[in-house]
Design a protein around this motif. Structure first.
Motif, short mmCIF file in Angstrom:
data_model
loop_
_atom_site.label_atom_id
_atom_site.label_comp_id
_atom_site.label_asym_id
_atom_site.label_seq_id
_atom_site.Cartn_x
_atom_site.Cartn_y
_atom_site.Cartn_z
N ALA A 458 0.83 -1.20 0.00
CA ALA A 458 0.00 0.00 0.00
C ALA A 458 0.87 1.26 0.00
O ALA A 458 0.55 2.25 -0.68
CB ALA A 458 -0.93 -0.01 1.21
N GLN A 459 1.97 1.21 0.79
CA GLN A 459 2.88 2.35 0.80
C GLN A 459 3.53 2.55 -0.57
O GLN A 459 3.69 3.67 -1.06
CB GLN A 459 3.95 2.16 1.87
CG GLN A 459 3.41 2.25 3.29
CD GLN A 459 4.48 1.95 4.32
OE1 GLN A 459 5.54 1.40 4.00
NE2 GLN A 459 4.20 2.30 5.58
N LEU A 460 3.91 1.43 -1.20
CA LEU A 460 4.56 1.51 -2.51
C LEU A 460 3.59 2.05 -3.57
O LEU A 460 3.97 2.87 -4.41
CB LEU A 460 5.07 0.12 -2.91
CG LEU A 460 5.85 0.04 -4.23
CD1 LEU A 460 7.11 0.91 -4.15
CD2 LEU A 460 6.21 -1.40 -4.56
N LEU A 461 2.34 1.59 -3.50
CA LEU A 461 1.34 2.09 -4.45
C LEU A 461 1.11 3.58 -4.26
O LEU A 461 0.95 4.33 -5.24
CB LEU A 461 0.03 1.32 -4.27
CG LEU A 461 0.04 -0.14 -4.72
CD1 LEU A 461 -1.28 -0.82 -4.35
CD2 LEU A 461 0.27 -0.24 -6.23
N TRP A 462 1.09 4.03 -3.00
CA TRP A 462 0.91 5.45 -2.74
C TRP A 462 2.07 6.27 -3.30
O TRP A 462 1.87 7.30 -3.94
CB TRP A 462 0.79 5.67 -1.22
CG TRP A 462 0.86 7.13 -0.85
CD1 TRP A 462 -0.17 8.01 -0.84
CD2 TRP A 462 2.03 7.85 -0.45
NE1 TRP A 462 0.27 9.26 -0.47
CE2 TRP A 462 1.63 9.19 -0.22
CE3 TRP A 462 3.36 7.50 -0.26
CZ2 TRP A 462 2.51 10.18 0.19
CZ3 TRP A 462 4.26 8.49 0.14
CH2 TRP A 462 3.83 9.82 0.36
N GLN A 463 3.30 5.77 -3.06
CA GLN A 463 4.48 6.49 -3.56
C GLN A 463 4.48 6.53 -5.08
O GLN A 463 4.78 7.57 -5.70
CB GLN A 463 5.75 5.80 -3.06
CG GLN A 463 7.02 6.51 -3.46
CD GLN A 463 8.00 5.61 -4.17
OE1 GLN A 463 7.65 4.49 -4.54
NE2 GLN A 463 9.20 6.09 -4.37
N LYS A 464 4.14 5.43 -5.73
CA LYS A 464 4.10 5.39 -7.18
C LYS A 464 3.03 6.32 -7.74
O LYS A 464 3.28 7.05 -8.72
CB LYS A 464 3.81 3.95 -7.63
CG LYS A 464 3.80 3.77 -9.13
CD LYS A 464 3.51 2.32 -9.52
CE LYS A 464 3.45 2.16 -11.04
NZ LYS A 464 3.12 0.77 -11.42
N ALA A 465 1.85 6.34 -7.11
CA ALA A 465 0.77 7.22 -7.57
C ALA A 465 1.15 8.69 -7.40
O ALA A 465 0.85 9.53 -8.27
CB ALA A 465 -0.51 6.91 -6.81
N TYR A 466 1.83 8.99 -6.30
CA TYR A 466 2.25 10.38 -6.06
C TYR A 466 3.26 10.83 -7.13
O TYR A 466 3.17 11.94 -7.67
CB TYR A 466 2.86 10.51 -4.66
CG TYR A 466 2.65 11.86 -4.03
CD1 TYR A 466 2.75 13.03 -4.79
CD2 TYR A 466 2.34 11.99 -2.68
CE1 TYR A 466 2.55 14.27 -4.22
CE2 TYR A 466 2.13 13.24 -2.10
CZ TYR A 466 2.25 14.38 -2.88
OH TYR A 466 2.04 15.61 -2.32
#
Length: 492
Positions: A458-466
């Motif tokens: 979830a953290q990785l997805l957030w960083q990628k989306a940002y």
């Protein structure tokens, strides 16, 4: 009393010391503020610095000045020219009028007829005829060969002349128009070079802003990972999770550290590239200020392709190229017409031809009209004029092709601009979803409903989306600059 004096002295020294510290802090703060003010760069400021520093723009400015001088030079061809010519010649021999000694018969004056009559030698009243058929005279004048020489071994010739073109078949007018067109082309080339510099500058500028924002995301991502690792270590101590869960998080922590390191280096390199374009030292510590969230309110007109074709400097350059070929055809046509030139001269010579070639200067003036009419040159002028017409046709076809390509380029730029707008909306929706997903995942992890890997994902997805949102915003700003260039400098 002594104690009171000591106290007063200590107070005074205390006040002096603190005042000194305060002054130093104030000066240091003001200095830092001045330094910050000097290093903060906006997009407009960077553009101004790049346009001033760029060597290609400096060269194109020199070309403008050069073509301006050439145009002024072409105008002087309409005016009369004044020239002075001086010649000195040293000869080895004088000119000899006679090839051999000569004898001239002497005539007598007859007062009855008031005319000269030959003084013939007669025998018995009849003139004597010599072998060459000429009559024999009583007296002859002797002309020795060596006494009839003229000229000097030192000959001086001075001439001051004025030449005024009267009619050259339109050549001078065409050449002057060519010089003016070349000046316009150099100005349009400067505009084209300026738009290229601005676009490259904008790309570098927004690259710095992009990396700065990604660096912030990397720092925030590292904070999330660090907090997760800290929480997992506490849970491991309590025996709730195994060491494997902590190791998984630490692997991600190492990746976050590496990502942060790369972002830091990327920011440094992008700033160096920007400094190179704006003329600062590569190691300058600059701060770039811009709003990546800004969206222009530009509304594309339905006639944007026509606007691009009308405003682009490349089109104006090609139109002027067509004009140049027209003038070349005019020059070729003028070769069929006569050339007329007015001349005026004052000539001085030594030996003086006006006083029997005495050793002094003598002069006289003259005026004249020189005309040169072409008659027959084996079709050279016809072939030249036909070649000029072919070049003219080629330049017209090139103009039409470029107009079509620019129209296509404008359509492509508009499509990319609109796509960039939509990418921002999609990326924002994705970021909102990943933020909500991360929040729910953290809550579920706290309640023990999900695994560590779910939180990491979830953290990785957030960083990628940002990061994708940052890229989308940066791409929009670049496409905005590109569209402005493609539209010929239309303000968006």
């Amino acid at each position: 009393m002594k104690k009171i004096k000591k106290c007063e002295l200590s107070k005074q020294s205390f006040i002096k010391n603190h005042l000194s510290v305060l002054i130093i802090l104030l000066v240091f703060g003001i200095t830092n503020q001045m330094a910050d003010a000097q290093t903060i760069l906006t997009q407009v400021k960077c553009r101004e610095m790049a346009l001033t520093h760029n060597k290609n723009l400096q060269s194109s400015s020199e070309k403008i000045a050069m073509t301006t001088d050439l145009r002024k030079s072409a105008f002087t061809q309409f005016l009369p020219s004044l020239d002075f010519t001086g010649t000195y010649t040293h000869v080895n021999k004088q000119f000899e009028i006679l090839s051999e000694d000569k004898y001239l018969p002497i005539y007598k004056f007859d007062p009855t007829t008031m005319s000269l009559k030959p003084d013939l030698f007669t025998i018995g009243g009849q003139p004597v005829i010599m072998e060459d058929g000429n009559p024999l005279f009583n007296n002859y004048a002797y002309l020795p060969k060596d006494q009839l020489k003229m000229g000097s071994k030192n000959i001086y010739l001075l001439n001051t002349g004025i030449i005024q073109p009267v009619f050259l078949g339109g050549k001078l007018q065409s050449l002057y128009r060519v010089a003016k067109i070349n000046e316009e082309i150099s100005e349009q080339s400067h505009l084209l070079e300026t738009s290229e510099v601005i676009l490259k500058l904008d790309e570098s500028f927004w690259r710095v802003i992009t990396v700065q924002e990604k660096l912030k995301v990397a720092q925030e991502y590292k904070k999330l990972i660090d907090k997760l690792v800290s929480d997992l270590e506490n849970l491991k101590i309590e025996g709730i999770i195994t060491s494997n869960d902590v190791l998984k998080a630490k692997v991600k922590q190492s990746e976050a550290n590496l990502l942060l390191y790369k972002a830091t280096n990327g920011l440094k390199l992008s700033k160096m590239a920007l400094c190179q374009q704006i003329g600062l030292s590569l190691d300058s510590d600059i701060k770039v200020d811009a709003d990546l969230n800004y969206r222009s309110s530009f509304v594309l007109d339905s006639a944007y392709r026509n606007i691009a074709v009308t405003n682009r400097p490349e089109i104006e350059m090609l139109k002027n190229a067509v004009k140049l070929t027209n003038e070349a055809a005019n020059v070729a046509r003028s070769r069929f017409l006569p050339d007329v030139v007015l001349t005026a001269n004052y000539t001085m010579a030594n030996p003086n031809p006006y006083t029997g070639f005495t050793n002094d200067f003598g002069g006289d003036w003259n005026i004249g009209l020189v005309a040169r009419v072409p008659i027959f040159h084996w079709g050279d002028r016809i072939h030249t004029m036909n070649a000029a017409r072919h070049v003219q046709k080629i330049s017209e076809l090139k103009l039409q092709e470029t107009q079509e390509m620019i129209s296509l380029q404008a359509q492509q730029a508009v499509n990319l601009y609109n796509e960039a707008l939509r990418k921002i909306d999609f990326a924002q929706i994705t970021l909102d979803q990943t933020e909500e997903n991360l929040k729910q995942t953290n809550d579920n992890f706290t309640e023990g409903l999900v695994k560590t890997t779910d939180v990491l994902e979830a953290q990785l997805l957030w960083q990628k989306a940002y990061n994708e949102l940052i890229d989308a915003k940066s791409d929009f700003r670049i496409q905005e600059s590109n569209l402005q260039k493609v539209m010929g400098g239309v303000k968006l």
